[in-house]
Structures are given as structure tokens and as C-alpha cells.
Design an enzyme around this catalytic site. Sequence first.
Site, mmCIF file in Angstrom:
data_model
loop_
_atom_site.group_PDB
_atom_site.id
_atom_site.type_symbol
_atom_site.label_atom_id
_atom_site.label_comp_id
_atom_site.label_asym_id
_atom_site.label_seq_id
_atom_site.Cartn_x
_atom_site.Cartn_y
_atom_site.Cartn_z
ATOM 1 N N GLU A 73 -23.836 6.972 25.754
ATOM 2 C CA GLU A 73 -22.406 7.085 26.062
ATOM 3 C C GLU A 73 -21.700 5.740 26.092
ATOM 4 O O GLU A 73 -20.553 5.623 25.649
ATOM 5 C CB GLU A 73 -22.198 7.823 27.390
ATOM 6 C CG GLU A 73 -22.446 9.328 27.329
ATOM 7 C CD GLU A 73 -23.919 9.715 27.354
ATOM 8 O OE1 GLU A 73 -24.778 8.817 27.481
ATOM 9 O OE2 GLU A 73 -24.220 10.922 27.234
ATOM 10 N N PHE A 99 -21.076 12.990 32.683
ATOM 11 C CA PHE A 99 -21.738 11.885 31.981
ATOM 12 C C PHE A 99 -20.784 10.717 31.721
ATOM 13 O O PHE A 99 -21.180 9.694 31.171
ATOM 14 C CB PHE A 99 -22.320 12.333 30.628
ATOM 15 C CG PHE A 99 -23.141 13.592 30.667
ATOM 16 C CD1 PHE A 99 -23.705 14.059 31.859
ATOM 17 C CD2 PHE A 99 -23.348 14.334 29.508
ATOM 18 C CE1 PHE A 99 -24.447 15.235 31.893
ATOM 19 C CE2 PHE A 99 -24.100 15.505 29.535
ATOM 20 C CZ PHE A 99 -24.647 15.960 30.729
ATOM 21 N N HIS A 142 -23.589 18.992 36.036
ATOM 22 C CA HIS A 142 -22.909 19.550 34.860
ATOM 23 C C HIS A 142 -21.678 20.378 35.253
ATOM 24 O O HIS A 142 -21.235 21.229 34.483
ATOM 25 C CB HIS A 142 -23.861 20.438 34.036
ATOM 26 C CG HIS A 142 -24.985 19.692 33.397
ATOM 27 N ND1 HIS A 142 -26.050 19.206 34.102
ATOM 28 C CD2 HIS A 142 -25.197 19.328 32.111
ATOM 29 C CE1 HIS A 142 -26.888 18.584 33.278
ATOM 30 N NE2 HIS A 142 -26.385 18.654 32.063
#
Lengths: 336, 343
Positions: A73, A99, A142
Site C-alpha cells: 500500500e 488498510f 475489515h
Amino acid sequence: MSTETQTSYDPDQTTTMTMREAIRQALREELDRDEDVFLMGEDVGHFGGVLDVTDGLYDEFGDTRVRDTPISEAGFMGAGVGAAATGSRPVVEIMFSDFLGVSMEQVMNQMAKMRYMFGGKTEMPITVRTTEGGGMGAASQHSGTVHTWFAHFPGLLAVTPGTPAAAKGLLKTAIRSDDPVFFFENKMTYEQQGEVPTDEEFTIPLGEANVEREGEDVTVVATQRLVGESLSAADELDGDVSLEVIDLRSLYPLDTDTLVESLNKTGRMVVADESPLSYGVHSEVVARVMENAFFSIDAPIERVGVPDTHIPFSPALEGEVLPDAADVRRAVQRIT
Amino acid sequence: MVTIDIETEDGRREALRRMLTIRAFDSTASDYFADGEIPGFVHLYIGEEAVGTGACAALEDQDYITSTHRGHGHCIAKGLDPKYMMAELFGKRDGYCNGKGGSMHIADVDAGMLGANGIVGAGPPLATGAALTAQQKGEDRIALAFFGDGAVAQGQVHEAINLAATWDLPAVFLVENNQFGEGTPVDLQHNVQALSETAEAYDIPGFTIDGMDITAVYEAVGQARERAASGDGPTFIEAETYRYRGHFEGDPQPYRDDDDVARWRERDPIETFKDRLVDRGELTEEEYEALREEAESTIEEAVDYARNAEDPAPAEAYDDMFAVPVPEIEQFADRMRADGGTR
Ligand SMILES: Cc1ncc(C[n+]2csc(CCOP(=O)(O)OP(=O)(O)O)c2C)c(N)n1
């Protein structure tokens, strides 16, 4: 806020589609319109996106316009920033908003600051798409809702569509914008249906909230999934209390005028957003109306959100912390 | 004009002049920082001039570089004007960043200089991105990232190299191993013998060169540029060099002694290059002195310019946040400044 992207379109030409389709259509149209636009992220190509949003675009546009990145990322967010500073218009997807932390150096110190630090001598036309929110039993890593961080950080724009039409119009504006825009999709809204203008010039200016339903007694300012939940609450309360439901749409810039106008009419307000309650979107909305319409406020303003917890796994627990129509209804009842 | 052809006599002289300009700029910055005229942090490039100059000489004008917190040398090597650089150090409106960046953020995107950077290791991903633009648009330009030996320990540097290697992007990763990351020697920060071994992990060429020798840097970067531009992907180069000054100006430097500095100074990149040119009969000592004086007067003029330049108006602090301004900034600023009244 007015942007150069404000164009006229035919509002009568619409089709019913889901939020997922509306986002995909915006991406497709912008890829088609401008060669400088490209998508990159983990699994956005071959795989079509883990939640199927980019499905088909790889076949249509090829592997240079729709790029599968390594799982890194910081690296590809930084590459997006460098690409944007040199004349590309990247749309970077972060698979789950949780993330984003991995890429934050490039967001905070490079993307958000370069234009300012360089005395205005570069633009930063990057769009970051990501998915937020609980409801899938995906547990804490998540399911987060983190848009507040980005709305708070100077130099970034942040939008949160609450309807398919908003998603299409805002995403097209984000991609055409010369500023960095974070585009936050709530994963439970992908199946939500709505009427969406099919005109390729349909864009929505950043910084404009939308009154989704007019009402007299209480203003409900909502985002993402909670727009739909608030509309349900309005149906349930119909005949008893009349709710005006506003899709906030843009967190930064924020449409203070529409909020004030509505509050001047109703005198009461509930703010519903899935982020944690402390120091967030809710607080900013309250502060803005307090500064600009203090003497119109007839009752305490109520907040509906996540009570400062992470999102748990078990459906029995997840249902407890996630706000819904019932929470909006109770908030309305507390102040009427 | 950035590109210098070191293979010609004029080019060699220009390279020497540029190294002397970097040294004069940084020596002068050191003085004015000590006097308190330059605020903030100042990190000097003295001793490392051959790396920036040799590398930029091997690039084409249209190529991009990313830089570090020690960026003055890279700026001059890339052809930026010392006048506007000095004005930026003095915090003036006419500086490269209108006084918003200072020493650590000088940038000129139009000249291909994507900014000095206050974050260790942040430049390589940006260079990867610039290289990505070049590839996407089919442009004949490459991006070179300068970064320090300390930065090689940063994760995002490796992500950037992996991405560039995987996509065969036209990029060059150039480590300036000046032997220290702040006060910690390089061998306490890395287990590998040579930092260029890093390249093996990405299956790209990697080598270590003498960063005190401008010709060695020029040749290595020239080859790497050719490889990058022909679509074969990035190269990883480690240039061994040394910084004569402390990490930042005012650094008491408990981590090394004067002998170390003296030993490296024997191989000073400017002196050795000059000697070589004199030996070859291309330059006389007098001509060298004239070049040196010319560099110094360029920098004196830059200081005069910077001193006499205007400060930005306080309200300019609110400019340049966005391409399309948001109403918030103005409203908040106005409100903060409004006087109270009785209701
Ligand atoms: C992310 C980050 N961590 C720490 C610092 C503080 N810092 C500034 S320069 C520096 C050392 C960098 O060493 P190196 O990369 O070798 O570059 P050099 O100073 O030798 O040119 C450190 C630790 C920083 N600016 N950014």
C-alpha cells in the site's frame, strides 16, 4: 463549492442501478473520456475487485489502464502520488479502508502537503477509492469507518455517497478534480438500488449536500448506509414526526448552508454516521450549525454512530454496535 | 539546462563549476544559519557534490528526480537557480515555494525536481510514480530517486523498487551512502556488506561505485538511464561518499572524529576532479580559482537577492491548499481574526 467540473446534463435520462454498477459506470466513463486516468490497486484487474466493483474493466481497458499492484500500500499509494504530480490522473483503490494505515505516510506527508509546501507549483489529481463499514461479519480489521481521519487532515477532500446517483456523480467529479479526493464506499450499500442519470456529463460538485426527503420537524443529516436507514425511519415515523433527510455526501468541504437552512426550518437535528462518535463527522456538523444557526436550535442535537468501539465479529455483537433505522428513530423521539 | 556532456571539455568544466556552486551554496547557508538569518533545519551536502552533479549530468532535461532532506546539491545539479533557492531558505515570497517549504522542501516540478523531502524514504515511491507516468504516456523520460543509506532500511523504499522492477518502469534508484544515518554508522543499520546487494532481491542490476568520483557516477547513471529508457527497468546504484559536516547544522557529532573527515577529504570530489583536469592540460590553477570565485559570487548575489526579497504576507499562509479553494479555510481564518462585540 463550485468546481470547473460542473456541467449541464440531462436529468430526465436515468436508469435504475445498484451502487456497485453506478461506481463501475463512473470509472468506465472516465477511463473512456480521459487517457490520463488509470486504475491501480490489489486485485482490481484480473479479479475484478474483491467486492466486484471493477469487474470487467480489465478486459475492456487492458492491463496498463487497470493495473494489478503488488500488495504494498505504501509503494503504490506513493506511486499514485508521484504519477499525479507528473500529469497522470490515478484512481488508487485500497481494498479495505482499514488498510489505509499502511499507506499513511504517502497520504499525510506527500499527497496532502506537496501542493502547499511547493507554493502551489503542482497539482495532485489523485482519487483514492476504498470500502468502509461493518455488516458483513468481517470483524475489526475489515469493517472500520475511517473517513473522519481524511476529512480532518488538511489538504485532502473526502466524500461519502449515500445513493447510487451520488456515487456516480461524485466519483466522476473526484476523478476530474485537480485535488486529492478520498472516495468512501460503504460495503453494505453496493446492492442498494437507485435512479442514476446516464448522461456522461452528470457530475456532482464537491461540497453540496442533498435533501433526499423534505420534512418539517427534525432534520436528519446522514451519510452512506445511514441515508437509507434514515429514509426508513422517516417512513416509519410518517404521520407522527416529519423528518427531513439530508445526504451529507461531502465531508470536506462541508455544505454548511444546506444544514443551516434545514435547521432554521425544523429547529431540531440528528446526525447519523457510521464512524465512532467521538471527535468525528457528528461533532463537526454540530459545531458548524452551532456557529451559524445557534438561535434556531430548539433541542439538543443528537448523534447516531458507533459508540467508540471496533466492529466485532459475532453477528450478535455486530448488530449491537452498528447504527440503524431504529437508532435514528429513537434519537428523533428523544428530542421531539 | 541540466544535461552536461562530461565527455566534452566544456562539459567537464561545467560539471566542476556546478560542484563548486553547490559547495559555495552550502558553505554560505552554513554561515547564515549560524548567524540566525536562516530558520529551521539545514542539512548540508558538502563532500557529496560528485554524486548529485554526476547523476544529473547523465540525465536529460526532461527527466525527474526526487530528493532528500539534504537536497540543495540535487537542486543545483538539476539546474535550479540558487537565487530562488536561497530566497526559499530565507523564507521569502520569491523562493521556489513562496516561503512555504524552506530548505527541506525545495521543488520545481516543471524543471523535473519533485521536491526535497523531510521524510526519510518517501522519495522512491514518488519516483516510481513519475516513472509510471512516463511509461503510461510513452514519454522519453525517466525518474531518478536520490536517497540515503539510512533510507534503505525503510519499507516503502523496497515497495517502490519492487513495483518499478515488476512493471519495468524507467526508474533509477541511487543510494548516497555517506556512511551515516544521522549519528548512526551505516554498518550498525544494515547487515549486508554492500547496500547494492539489495538489487538481487528484485532481480535488477545493482552495483556499488565510488561516489567521490564524478566520472564514475556519470557513467553508472548514464548506463542506468539507457536501460531505463529502453524499457528494461530500474537499476540500483550505491555511491560511496561522505558528508563532511554534521547531520544538521549545529550537530555536535559525538559519533566520529576529525581524522575520519580528514581521511575522506584527501579524496575530495572537487579537488580530485580539478587535479585530473589540470593533469590533462584542460585547466590551469588560475582558471580553477576563477571558477571558484565565480561560484562564490553567484552565491553572494543569491544571498543579496534573498535578503532584499519580500516576506510573504501573513494571509498567504492560507493560499495553495487546493487547486479549487474550499470556503472553509477563508471562513475559519476570518472568524479567528474577528474581534468580539457585546450582544
Ligand atoms: C520517517 C523519518 N524518520 C526519521 C526522520 C529523522 N531523520 C532525518 S534525516 C535522518 C537520517 C537519514 O539518513 P540517510 O537516509 O542515510 O540520509 P543522510 O542524512 O545520510 O543524507 C533521520 C533519521 C525523518 N526525517 N523521517
